[in-house]
Motif scaffolding. Structure first.
Motif, PDB file in Angstrom:
ATOM      1  N   GLN A 281       0.585  -1.215  -0.213  1.00  0.00           N
ATOM      2  CA  GLN A 281      -0.128   0.131   0.039  1.00  0.00           C
ATOM      3  C   GLN A 281       0.927   1.244  -0.125  1.00  0.00           C
ATOM      4  O   GLN A 281       0.269   2.350   0.199  1.00  0.00           O
ATOM      5  N   ARG A 282       2.134   1.106  -0.366  1.00  0.00           N
ATOM      6  CA  ARG A 282       2.999   2.308  -0.252  1.00  0.00           C
ATOM      7  C   ARG A 282       2.692   3.303  -1.386  1.00  0.00           C
ATOM      8  O   ARG A 282       3.248   4.374  -1.393  1.00  0.00           O
ATOM      9  N   GLY A 283       1.799   2.986  -2.462  1.00  0.00           N
ATOM     10  CA  GLY A 283       1.475   3.762  -3.551  1.00  0.00           C
ATOM     11  C   GLY A 283       0.424   4.595  -3.139  1.00  0.00           C
ATOM     12  O   GLY A 283       0.130   5.386  -4.080  1.00  0.00           O
ATOM     13  N   GLU A 284      -0.019   4.716  -2.115  1.00  0.00           N
ATOM     14  CA  GLU A 284      -1.384   5.520  -1.723  1.00  0.00           C
ATOM     15  C   GLU A 284      -0.972   6.894  -1.971  1.00  0.00           C
ATOM     16  O   GLU A 284      -1.700   7.705  -2.615  1.00  0.00           O
TER      17      GLU A 284
ATOM     18  N   ALA B  97     -10.707   3.306 -15.528  1.00  0.00           N
ATOM     19  CA  ALA B  97     -10.636   2.822 -14.002  1.00  0.00           C
ATOM     20  C   ALA B  97     -10.046   4.370 -13.325  1.00  0.00           C
ATOM     21  O   ALA B  97      -9.411   4.891 -13.952  1.00  0.00           O
ATOM     22  N   VAL B  98     -10.497   4.355 -12.217  1.00  0.00           N
ATOM     23  CA  VAL B  98      -9.702   5.283 -11.009  1.00  0.00           C
ATOM     24  C   VAL B  98      -8.626   4.445 -10.345  1.00  0.00           C
ATOM     25  O   VAL B  98      -9.342   3.528  -9.439  1.00  0.00           O
ATOM     26  N   VAL B  99      -7.423   4.783 -10.395  1.00  0.00           N
ATOM     27  CA  VAL B  99      -6.604   4.021  -9.711  1.00  0.00           C
ATOM     28  C   VAL B  99      -6.371   4.310  -8.230  1.00  0.00           C
ATOM     29  O   VAL B  99      -6.649   5.304  -7.882  1.00  0.00           O
ATOM     30  N   SER B 100      -6.187   3.148  -7.472  1.00  0.00           N
ATOM     31  CA  SER B 100      -5.799   3.339  -5.718  1.00  0.00           C
ATOM     32  C   SER B 100      -4.136   2.700  -5.728  1.00  0.00           C
ATOM     33  O   SER B 100      -3.439   2.451  -6.497  1.00  0.00           O
ATOM     34  N   GLY B 101      -3.961   3.020  -4.373  1.00  0.00           N
ATOM     35  CA  GLY B 101      -2.558   2.798  -3.943  1.00  0.00           C
ATOM     36  C   GLY B 101      -2.162   1.381  -4.383  1.00  0.00           C
ATOM     37  O   GLY B 101      -0.815   0.937  -4.414  1.00  0.00           O
ATOM     38  N   LYS B 102      -3.105   0.368  -4.596  1.00  0.00           N
ATOM     39  CA  LYS B 102      -2.832  -1.047  -4.768  1.00  0.00           C
ATOM     40  C   LYS B 102      -2.766  -1.186  -6.243  1.00  0.00           C
ATOM     41  O   LYS B 102      -2.307  -2.403  -6.755  1.00  0.00           O
ATOM     42  N   ASP B 103      -3.063  -0.260  -7.176  1.00  0.00           N
ATOM     43  CA  ASP B 103      -2.899  -0.764  -8.725  1.00  0.00           C
ATOM     44  C   ASP B 103      -1.575  -0.606  -8.941  1.00  0.00           C
ATOM     45  O   ASP B 103      -0.529  -0.027  -8.213  1.00  0.00           O
TER      46      ASP B 103
ATOM     47  N   SER C  19      -6.930  -4.947   5.431  1.00  0.00           N
ATOM     48  CA  SER C  19      -5.874  -4.035   4.587  1.00  0.00           C
ATOM     49  C   SER C  19      -6.373  -3.290   3.615  1.00  0.00           C
ATOM     50  O   SER C  19      -6.160  -3.079   2.222  1.00  0.00           O
ATOM     51  N   GLY C  20      -7.417  -2.229   4.029  1.00  0.00           N
ATOM     52  CA  GLY C  20      -8.290  -1.475   3.259  1.00  0.00           C
ATOM     53  C   GLY C  20      -9.200  -2.375   2.430  1.00  0.00           C
ATOM     54  O   GLY C  20      -9.449  -3.657   3.005  1.00  0.00           O
ATOM     55  N   GLU C  21      -9.954  -1.776   1.640  1.00  0.00           N
ATOM     56  CA  GLU C  21     -10.977  -2.447   0.753  1.00  0.00           C
ATOM     57  C   GLU C  21     -10.869  -1.931  -0.626  1.00  0.00           C
ATOM     58  O   GLU C  21     -10.968  -0.631  -0.951  1.00  0.00           O
TER      59      GLU C  21
ATOM     60  N   VAL D  47     -15.835   0.070  -2.037  1.00  0.00           N
ATOM     61  CA  VAL D  47     -15.989   1.183  -1.131  1.00  0.00           C
ATOM     62  C   VAL D  47     -14.537   1.918  -1.697  1.00  0.00           C
ATOM     63  O   VAL D  47     -14.131   3.144  -1.541  1.00  0.00           O
ATOM     64  N   PHE D  48     -13.558   1.203  -2.144  1.00  0.00           N
ATOM     65  CA  PHE D  48     -12.117   1.832  -2.493  1.00  0.00           C
ATOM     66  C   PHE D  48     -11.582   2.671  -1.703  1.00  0.00           C
ATOM     67  O   PHE D  48     -11.446   3.694  -2.075  1.00  0.00           O
ATOM     68  N   ASP D  49     -11.334   2.015  -0.591  1.00  0.00           N
ATOM     69  CA  ASP D  49     -10.858   2.786   0.584  1.00  0.00           C
ATOM     70  C   ASP D  49      -9.737   2.098   0.989  1.00  0.00           C
ATOM     71  O   ASP D  49      -9.849   1.063   2.007  1.00  0.00           O
ATOM     72  N   ASP D  50      -8.119   2.561   0.609  1.00  0.00           N
ATOM     73  CA  ASP D  50      -7.212   2.073   1.383  1.00  0.00           C
ATOM     74  C   ASP D  50      -6.885   2.129   2.876  1.00  0.00           C
ATOM     75  O   ASP D  50      -6.151   1.377   3.434  1.00  0.00           O
TER      76      ASP D  50
END
Length: 501
Positions: free
Chosen positions: A101-104, A125-131, A344-346, A350-353
């Motif tokens: 999750q360091r990409g947040e 898509a909308v990217v998150s820290g896990k992408d 570990s987030g979701e 909800v797309f919430d790290d």
């Protein structure tokens, strides 16, 4: 192809290698375990050299034992990782895991430059820290020497294929997982790369899953005891491979993988857009189909955590029969206990790290069985929420096939069935589905099979679970309470926002 295929299934906790015949029948298999490395509070890494050594060791065992001719190799692997490699495919650092999750921060920074609405338009898509893209940007910013030296930035399967062949190549589904994929040209979108700051020269070549990536390098062939003429196919990652191996090969077919994470894969005949403009589809091994991939971040990992915290793994091994009995005995005495499984987030929906797990409704009478059942139910409630998200795309759901280690426990599978209020078919040998799906790319690519339709009959249904009407009604009422947990707990995860997104 008149002989057999060797297929690698490179997972998070270990690698399975199988030999299959031209009908997709499993001849033999071998397994090697390895682990994860936690780095600080948010980092999760894996040693690619260790993974490859384990894979080759298991493969050599099979080659020596199976006594059949291997004429093709295919690889499937965990997706959404990043590993920097040099021109020879040697890793320049650890593989950044899909759990990392360091990409947040990088994701948040990217959102300021490329707002979510524009991301959805350009990246689908909308990217998150896990992408993958934020992981690449984190590597560029935090490990600039490694980023600069990297010839290629690969996902796990692509790194293994490059080790085998010396060729950096990905399939259409793998490319779409980067979210830098042009759905019309089925190649890299250079404008998307420019907007996100990713150098397209560092990305692998995009080709069909059924094409030959290359042939075994001489030293690898010697190590495996095979000819250097053996073809290595491009293959697909674990999401489309499990979709294939489960027999869910037609549009509207849904497969659910019950592993470390839980995810749904819904086959679609076209890349339907997300009505909420958040989540994009992935390409498929079948060029005429697409996959809506919906991940629940912690599935089996949540149960493993609960088992460990309760001390049920000591002295070991874990007695899963006892766990099933504890869960069964607690069915009528939960007293409203709920578990939010966001360890570990979701992801969906909800797309919430930053979200974290919670028990709500614990009482003095609750014991280990109640806690274990709450964890199973919490994961299943989140699955129902994700499935409802999928249905809004407008694709009818025909059937649900279940694969993965989590399907081995009947109590948990029945809980999922009751909460989803839909029949669930578990396939025979569910833990082999991804490996067989990966092997199918070689079988179709070689002409041994004309298309993937043979997998429907090959994936025999071991058991069909059907919802218990009375239990499903009770769960429906509790699900309504579960749906309120995220909004109620949001201010705890985001105290500086005052509870407003």
């Amino acid at each position: 192809m008149s002989s057999h295929v060797l297929a690698f299934d490179v997972g998070t906790s270990g690698v399975k290698v199988v030999v299959v015949d031209t009908a997709g029948g499993l001849v033999d298999s071998a397994y090697r375990a390895y682990g994860l490395l936690m780095v600080g509070d948010a980092g999760v890494e894996q040693d690619l050299d260790l993974i490859i050594a384990a894979a080759l060791d298991a493969a050599r065992e099979l080659v020596d034992r199976a006594a059949v001719t291997i004429s093709g190799i295919s690889v499937t692997a965990q997706m959404f990782n990043v590993v920097p490699v040099d021109h020879a495919g040697r890793p320049l650092g650890p593989m950044i895991s899909w759990l990392d999750q360091r990409g947040e921060v990088a994701a948040a920074t990217l959102a300021k430059v490329l707002p979510p609405a524009e991301q959805f338009h350009r990246l689908h898509a909308v990217v998150s820290g896990k992408d993958i893209v934020p992981k690449i940007l984190w590597l560029r910013d935090e490990r600039p020497d490694v980023y600069t030296a990297a010839a290629k930035l690969l996902d796990c399967k692509e790194a293994v294929v490059m080790h085998l062949t010396g060729v950096a190549v990905t399939d259409h589904a793998g490319a779409s997982a980067y979210r830098l994929f042009d759905q019309s040209t089925r190649d890299w979108d250079e404008v998307a790369c420019l907007l996100t700051g990713v150098d397209p020269a560092k990305l692998p070549t995009v080709r069909a899953a059924t094409e030959v990536a290359g042939h075994l390098l001489p030293d690898v062939a010697d190590r495996l005891g095979l000819s250097a003429d053996v073809a290595v196919y491009v293959g697909v990652g674990d999401v489309p491979a499990s979709q294939l191996g489960s027999g869910a090969v037609d549009p509207g077919d849904l497969h659910v993988s019950l592993g470390t994470a839980v995810y749904f894969g819904l086959a679609m005949s076209e890349p339907r857009p997300d009505p909420r403009q958040r989540l994009g589809v992935l390409a498929h091994a079948d060029p005429d189909q697409w996959i809506l991939w919906l991940e629940i971040a912690t599935g089996g990992a949540a149960l493993a955590w609960a088992v460990r915290m309760l001390g049920l793994d000591r002295p070991g091994p874990v007695d899963y029969g006892r766990i099933e009995q504890l869960v069964r005995d607690s069915a009528d005495d939960m007293d409203g206990l709920l578990f939010a499984p966001w360890l570990s987030g979701e992801r969906v929906p909800v797309f919430d790290d930053s979200a974290r797990a919670a028990f709500v409704g614990l009482g003095l009478h609750h014991g280990p069985g109640h806690v274990l059942r709450a964890v199973m139910e919490g994961v299943a409630f989140q699955m129902r929420w994700a499935l409802e998200y999928a249905i809004d795309y407008g694709q009818d759901v025909n059937r649900i096939r279940a694969v993965g280690g989590g399907t081995m426990g009947s109590e948990w599978t029945q809980i999922i069935t009751d909460i989803l209020e839909r029949p669930l078919e578990t396939v025979d040998q569910p833990q082999d589905a991804a490996a067989v799906g990966g092997a199918a790319c070689a079988l179709v690519g070689s002409g041994a099979q004309p298309d993937y339709a043979f997998l429907t009959a090959r994936a025999a249904v071991a058991r069909t679970y059907r919802p218990d009407t009375s239990r499903a009604l009770e769960y429906s009422e509790r699900y309504a309470h579960y749906r309120r947990l995220y909004d109620a707990l949001y201010p705890v995860y985001h105290p500086t926002t005052g509870g407003e997104e």
